[in-house]
Design a protein around this motif. Structure first.
Motif, PDB file in Angstrom:
ATOM      1  N   ILE A  31     -39.923  34.501 -23.824  1.00 14.64           N
ATOM      2  CA  ILE A  31     -38.670  35.225 -24.001  1.00 14.64           C
ATOM      3  C   ILE A  31     -38.507  35.513 -25.483  1.00 14.64           C
ATOM      4  O   ILE A  31     -38.637  34.611 -26.324  1.00 14.64           O
ATOM      5  CB  ILE A  31     -37.465  34.417 -23.501  1.00 14.64           C
ATOM      6  N   LEU A  32     -38.243  36.780 -25.813  1.00 14.01           N
ATOM      7  CA  LEU A  32     -38.020  37.184 -27.188  1.00 14.01           C
ATOM      8  C   LEU A  32     -36.761  38.017 -27.293  1.00 14.01           C
ATOM      9  O   LEU A  32     -36.275  38.555 -26.297  1.00 14.01           O
ATOM     10  CB  LEU A  32     -39.191  38.021 -27.727  1.00 14.01           C
ATOM     11  N   VAL A  33     -36.259  38.132 -28.515  1.00 16.33           N
ATOM     12  CA  VAL A  33     -35.121  39.007 -28.776  1.00 16.33           C
ATOM     13  C   VAL A  33     -35.398  39.770 -30.064  1.00 16.33           C
ATOM     14  O   VAL A  33     -35.948  39.219 -31.027  1.00 16.33           O
ATOM     15  CB  VAL A  33     -33.803  38.206 -28.882  1.00 16.33           C
ATOM     16  N   ALA A  34     -35.071  41.061 -30.065  1.00 18.43           N
ATOM     17  CA  ALA A  34     -35.171  41.861 -31.285  1.00 18.43           C
ATOM     18  C   ALA A  34     -33.974  41.553 -32.183  1.00 18.43           C
ATOM     19  O   ALA A  34     -32.884  41.228 -31.709  1.00 18.43           O
ATOM     20  CB  ALA A  34     -35.199  43.341 -30.934  1.00 18.43           C
ATOM     21  N   VAL A  35     -34.177  41.630 -33.487  1.00 14.13           N
ATOM     22  CA  VAL A  35     -33.111  41.355 -34.454  1.00 14.13           C
ATOM     23  C   VAL A  35     -32.796  42.613 -35.252  1.00 14.13           C
ATOM     24  O   VAL A  35     -33.630  43.505 -35.383  1.00 14.13           O
ATOM     25  CB  VAL A  35     -33.502  40.210 -35.410  1.00 14.13           C
ATOM     26  N   TRP A 174     -33.210  41.762 -25.421  1.00 10.23           N
ATOM     27  CA  TRP A 174     -33.807  40.527 -24.921  1.00 10.23           C
ATOM     28  C   TRP A 174     -34.866  40.910 -23.893  1.00 10.23           C
ATOM     29  O   TRP A 174     -34.595  41.711 -22.987  1.00 10.23           O
ATOM     30  CB  TRP A 174     -32.749  39.644 -24.269  1.00 10.23           C
ATOM     31  N   ILE A 175     -36.059  40.348 -24.015  1.00 11.14           N
ATOM     32  CA  ILE A 175     -37.133  40.705 -23.095  1.00 11.14           C
ATOM     33  C   ILE A 175     -37.896  39.471 -22.619  1.00 11.14           C
ATOM     34  O   ILE A 175     -37.959  38.445 -23.302  1.00 11.14           O
ATOM     35  CB  ILE A 175     -38.149  41.685 -23.730  1.00 11.14           C
ATOM     36  N   ALA A 176     -38.468  39.592 -21.421  1.00 15.90           N
ATOM     37  CA  ALA A 176     -39.499  38.669 -20.941  1.00 15.90           C
ATOM     38  C   ALA A 176     -40.827  39.383 -21.110  1.00 15.90           C
ATOM     39  O   ALA A 176     -40.964  40.554 -20.715  1.00 15.90           O
ATOM     40  CB  ALA A 176     -39.265  38.308 -19.482  1.00 15.90           C
ATOM     41  N   TYR A 177     -41.803  38.684 -21.689  1.00 13.30           N
ATOM     42  CA  TYR A 177     -43.067  39.333 -22.042  1.00 13.30           C
ATOM     43  C   TYR A 177     -44.257  38.487 -21.607  1.00 13.30           C
ATOM     44  O   TYR A 177     -44.275  37.278 -21.829  1.00 13.30           O
ATOM     45  CB  TYR A 177     -43.132  39.543 -23.556  1.00 13.30           C
TER      46      TYR A 177
END
Length: 363
Positions: A31-35, A174-177
């Motif tokens: 799980i990541l999030v762009a800032v 927010w993404i699942a990758y």
């Protein structure tokens, strides 16, 4: 082919919420999030042949010329920009198009006086360069195609990188990758060409958008000690830990809390998400204890402890060893947030104010 006078594209940095290290292996989810801090790339024409690259990240401009489809004449400072340009050039060549002379300028808010925050600057500069050069050269590329070009470019430099930073920089939010097999992808591009690699199924690869956490504030702290993700991941690959029962347990446990965290995000379950982030911290600590990578520094430990003391959850973001940590805190308890920031400052951790996660690749 007619090129516009100037094209500007930017890509955001990223933070890992959960799943770092495991996501390096194809098929594992993170799980990541762009800032809302960016690398901006400006592309324009030039009267001279080849490519000129300038940036606020290195002291002097770089002038390069084409030789056998590759750019030569650089001392290594602009490697990610150069490889991104070369990858777009490969696509242009396959489509019977030429690469015009280019002037490329790079600026970044992912650094502090040249020191990186650990927000994925290499990935952001690759994504932004791909987008800017492709647009300047008249290519109309989907986000999926831009991501694939960026992954091909970065895999040429380091095939161990998962590409999660590229996905966050391309799709935002927010993404699942899940990462594809980078060696397989490179082989595909070499055997069949870049253009076909953009259209062919990449086994294991998946990106999907996630909602932001309900009722929680994402807080970020910078330790002031830049760390090398490449070195830490390479160190893990060199150790005999890989393939052991402990490694298998790490992968299985990580998969469990990442998928549970995704479920909590989609259900709007803030407490459930906090529980999974605490599990993520514990599993990274176990990895650190067993392998001795140095994921947890005193500053990152203090960052995590301060958040948990007020009922939140926190962990290093990314490879650890310095750079940034994240905390999820009750958005309706500003006094708790202020208290955590004060404790961070006392421990030598700089709170990084960030706005809402940007949606999509900024242009």
């Amino acid at each position: 082919m007619t090129s516009p006078r100037t094209v500007v594209r930017r890509a955001p940095g990223k933070l890992y919420i959960a799943g770092e290290y495991a996501v390096v292996d194809p098929g594992n989810t993170a799980i990541l999030v762009a800032v809302d801090r960016y690398v901006t790339v400006t592309v324009s024409g030039t009267d001279r042949t080849g490519v000129a690259i300038s940036s606020d990240l290195w002291p002097r401009p770089v002038r390069l010329h084409w030789q056998d489809g590759r750019l030569s004449g650089d001392d290594g400072e602009a490697a990610h920009v150069i490889t991104a340009i070369e990858t777009v050039a490969d696509l242009l060549t396959e489509r019977g198009l030429s690469v015009p002379p280019l002037s490329v300028s790079v600026t970044s808010t992912l650094h502090d006086n040249g020191r990186k925050y650990g927000l994925g600057s290499s990935g952001a500069v690759t994504v932004a360069t791909i987008a800017a050069v492709a647009a300047y050269c008249g290519l109309d590329l989907s986000p999926d195609a831009r991501f694939r070009l960026a992954l091909l470019a970065t895999a040429r430099i380091d095939p161990k990188g998962s590409g999660g930073d590229l996905a966050a920089g391309t799709w935002g939010g927010w993404i699942a990758y899940r990462a594809p097999d980078r060696a397989l992808v490179l082989d595909l591009a070499r055997a069949r060409g870049v253009d076909e690699a953009l259209r062919t199924c990449w086994p294991g690869f998946e990106v999907r958008q996630l909602p932001p956490p309900a009722g929680l504030s994402l807080e970020v702290g910078w330790t002031g000690n830049p760390a090398s993700t490449t070195s830490l991941v390479a160190g893990l690959h060199r150790r005999t830990w890989r393939g052991t029962p402990s490694h298998q347990k790490f992968v299985e446990t990580t998969a469990d809390f990442v998928h549970a965290a995704i479920g909590a995000l989609e259900a709007g379950d803030g407490e459930g998400l906090l529980h999974q982030i605490r599990r993520a911290r514990q599993e990274l600590a176990r990895l650190d204890d067993e392998v001795g990578l140095g994921v947890f520094t005193p500053e990152l430990t203090a960052l995590c402890d301060a958040a948990e003391a007020v009922g939140g959850a926190a962990k290093p973001s990314g490879a650890g060893g310095g750079d940034c940590g994240i905390a999820l805190l009750d958005a309706d308890a500003p006094h708790h947030i202020a208290h955590v920031r004060q404790r961070w400052a006392a421990a030598g951790v700089l709170p990084l104010p960030l706005g809402p996660a940007p949606e999509g690749n900024e242009e």
